[in-house]
Design a protein around this motif. Structure first.
Motif, PDB file in Angstrom:
ATOM      1  N   UNK A  10       0.869  -1.177   0.000  1.00 12.88           N
ATOM      2  CA  UNK A  10       0.000   0.000   0.000  1.00 12.88           C
ATOM      3  C   UNK A  10       0.908   1.229   0.000  1.00 12.88           C
ATOM      4  N   UNK A  11       0.490   2.279  -0.704  1.00 12.73           N
ATOM      5  CA  UNK A  11       1.257   3.529  -0.681  1.00 12.73           C
ATOM      6  C   UNK A  11       1.284   4.097   0.729  1.00 12.73           C
ATOM      7  N   UNK A  12       2.408   4.709   1.090  1.00  9.98           N
ATOM      8  CA  UNK A  12       2.583   5.246   2.433  1.00  9.98           C
ATOM      9  C   UNK A  12       1.571   6.344   2.745  1.00  9.98           C
ATOM     10  N   UNK A  13       1.369   7.290   1.833  1.00  8.22           N
ATOM     11  CA  UNK A  13       0.431   8.375   2.120  1.00  8.22           C
ATOM     12  C   UNK A  13      -0.996   7.872   2.262  1.00  8.22           C
ATOM     13  N   UNK A  18      -5.489   6.389   5.817  1.00  9.34           N
ATOM     14  CA  UNK A  18      -6.511   5.389   6.128  1.00  9.34           C
ATOM     15  C   UNK A  18      -6.538   4.993   7.603  1.00  9.34           C
ATOM     16  N   UNK A  19      -5.392   5.065   8.285  1.00 12.15           N
ATOM     17  CA  UNK A  19      -5.374   4.728   9.707  1.00 12.15           C
ATOM     18  C   UNK A  19      -5.499   5.974  10.584  1.00 12.15           C
ATOM     19  N   UNK A  20      -5.834   7.090   9.966  1.00 11.61           N
ATOM     20  CA  UNK A  20      -6.183   8.333  10.656  1.00 11.61           C
ATOM     21  C   UNK A  20      -5.024   8.997  11.389  1.00 11.61           C
ATOM     22  N   UNK A  21      -3.809   8.849  10.882  1.00 12.02           N
ATOM     23  CA  UNK A  21      -2.685   9.598  11.433  1.00 12.02           C
ATOM     24  C   UNK A  21      -2.788  11.039  10.938  1.00 12.02           C
ATOM     25  N   UNK A  22      -3.129  11.188   9.658  1.00 13.13           N
ATOM     26  CA  UNK A  22      -3.363  12.509   9.065  1.00 13.13           C
ATOM     27  C   UNK A  22      -4.804  12.596   8.593  1.00 13.13           C
ATOM     28  N   UNK A  23      -5.340  13.804   8.637  1.00  8.62           N
ATOM     29  CA  UNK A  23      -6.748  14.015   8.324  1.00  8.62           C
ATOM     30  C   UNK A  23      -7.044  13.855   6.838  1.00  8.62           C
ATOM     31  N   UNK A  24      -6.093  14.244   5.977  1.00 11.45           N
ATOM     32  CA  UNK A  24      -6.278  14.107   4.537  1.00 11.45           C
ATOM     33  C   UNK A  24      -5.059  13.430   3.934  1.00 11.45           C
ATOM     34  N   UNK A  25      -5.256  12.886   2.747  1.00 10.50           N
ATOM     35  CA  UNK A  25      -4.144  12.226   2.073  1.00 10.50           C
ATOM     36  C   UNK A  25      -3.119  13.257   1.614  1.00 10.50           C
ATOM     37  N   UNK A  26      -3.597  14.440   1.240  1.00 12.09           N
ATOM     38  CA  UNK A  26      -2.651  15.484   0.828  1.00 12.09           C
ATOM     39  C   UNK A  26      -1.816  15.969   2.010  1.00 12.09           C
ATOM     40  N   UNK A  28      -0.821  14.010   4.441  1.00 13.20           N
ATOM     41  CA  UNK A  28       0.159  12.936   4.600  1.00 13.20           C
ATOM     42  C   UNK A  28       1.263  13.072   3.553  1.00 13.20           C
ATOM     43  N   UNK A  29       0.899  13.426   2.320  1.00 13.98           N
ATOM     44  CA  UNK A  29       1.883  13.624   1.261  1.00 13.98           C
ATOM     45  C   UNK A  29       2.799  14.795   1.592  1.00 13.98           C
ATOM     46  N   UNK A  30       2.220  15.890   2.084  1.00 15.12           N
ATOM     47  CA  UNK A  30       3.009  17.065   2.448  1.00 15.12           C
ATOM     48  C   UNK A  30       3.976  16.744   3.591  1.00 15.12           C
ATOM     49  N   UNK A  31       3.548  15.941   4.547  1.00 12.00           N
ATOM     50  CA  UNK A  31       4.416  15.557   5.660  1.00 12.00           C
ATOM     51  C   UNK A  31       5.586  14.711   5.171  1.00 12.00           C
ATOM     52  N   UNK A  32       5.338  13.845   4.208  1.00 11.50           N
ATOM     53  CA  UNK A  32       6.422  13.032   3.639  1.00 11.50           C
ATOM     54  C   UNK A  32       7.410  13.922   2.894  1.00 11.50           C
ATOM     55  N   UNK A  33       6.904  14.879   2.128  1.00 15.63           N
ATOM     56  CA  UNK A  33       7.777  15.804   1.396  1.00 15.63           C
ATOM     57  C   UNK A  33       8.624  16.649   2.331  1.00 15.63           C
TER      58      UNK A  33
END
Length: 133
Positions: A10-13, A18-26, A28-33
């Motif tokens: 599964x993609x990291x973001x 999906x497990x509710x660490x971040x509110x939106x997928x974007x 989560x993507x921004x946090x990875x960047x």
């Protein structure tokens, strides 16, 4: 009851969302960047695939969380199901003790020199570290 898959990729973001660490997928993507997410100790891109058994270190709201992936989800699920997909190895946070401000009774007049010294002693007593070793 929802069955949680443990095999596959599964993609990291998507997993973080999906497990509710971040509110939106974007988010989560921004946090990875920004470098706030590490997979097995290394900085990671949002498109990286994760598998069960990987360790994540996620920095959110100024604190690091140490998570171990136990289940893979690509769709957002309820919070009770989401918590079954990871083990949280984060150590408990220290509780910060904030002392109360000294309050004088109304109409008590101006504090005396002795009163001011006592108030200063109370204010600084909780800030000084213990020097005993």
């Amino acid at each position: 009851m929802v069955e949680i898959p443990t095999s596959g990729k599964v993609r990291l973001d998507a997993w973080l969302w999906s497990v509710r660490i971040y509110k939106t997928r974007s988010a989560a993507t921004a946090a990875c960047r920004a470098g706030h997410v590490r997979l097995n100790g290394d900085p990671v891109k949002a498109s990286q695939n994760v598998v069960a058994g990987d360790r994540l270190r996620v920095r959110k709201d100024g604190f690091d969380r140490d998570l171990e992936i136990t289940g893979l989800l690509s769709k957002r699920v309820s919070a009770p199901v989401a918590t079954k997909c990871y083990l949280d190895h984060t150590p408990p946070r220290e509780r910060v003790v904030i002392p109360q401000v000294p309050v004088r009774e109304r109409g008590a007049g101006r504090p005396t020199k002795k009163d001011r010294r006592e108030m200063d002693r109370l204010r600084t007593s909780w800030q000084e570290p213990d020097t005993e070793l």
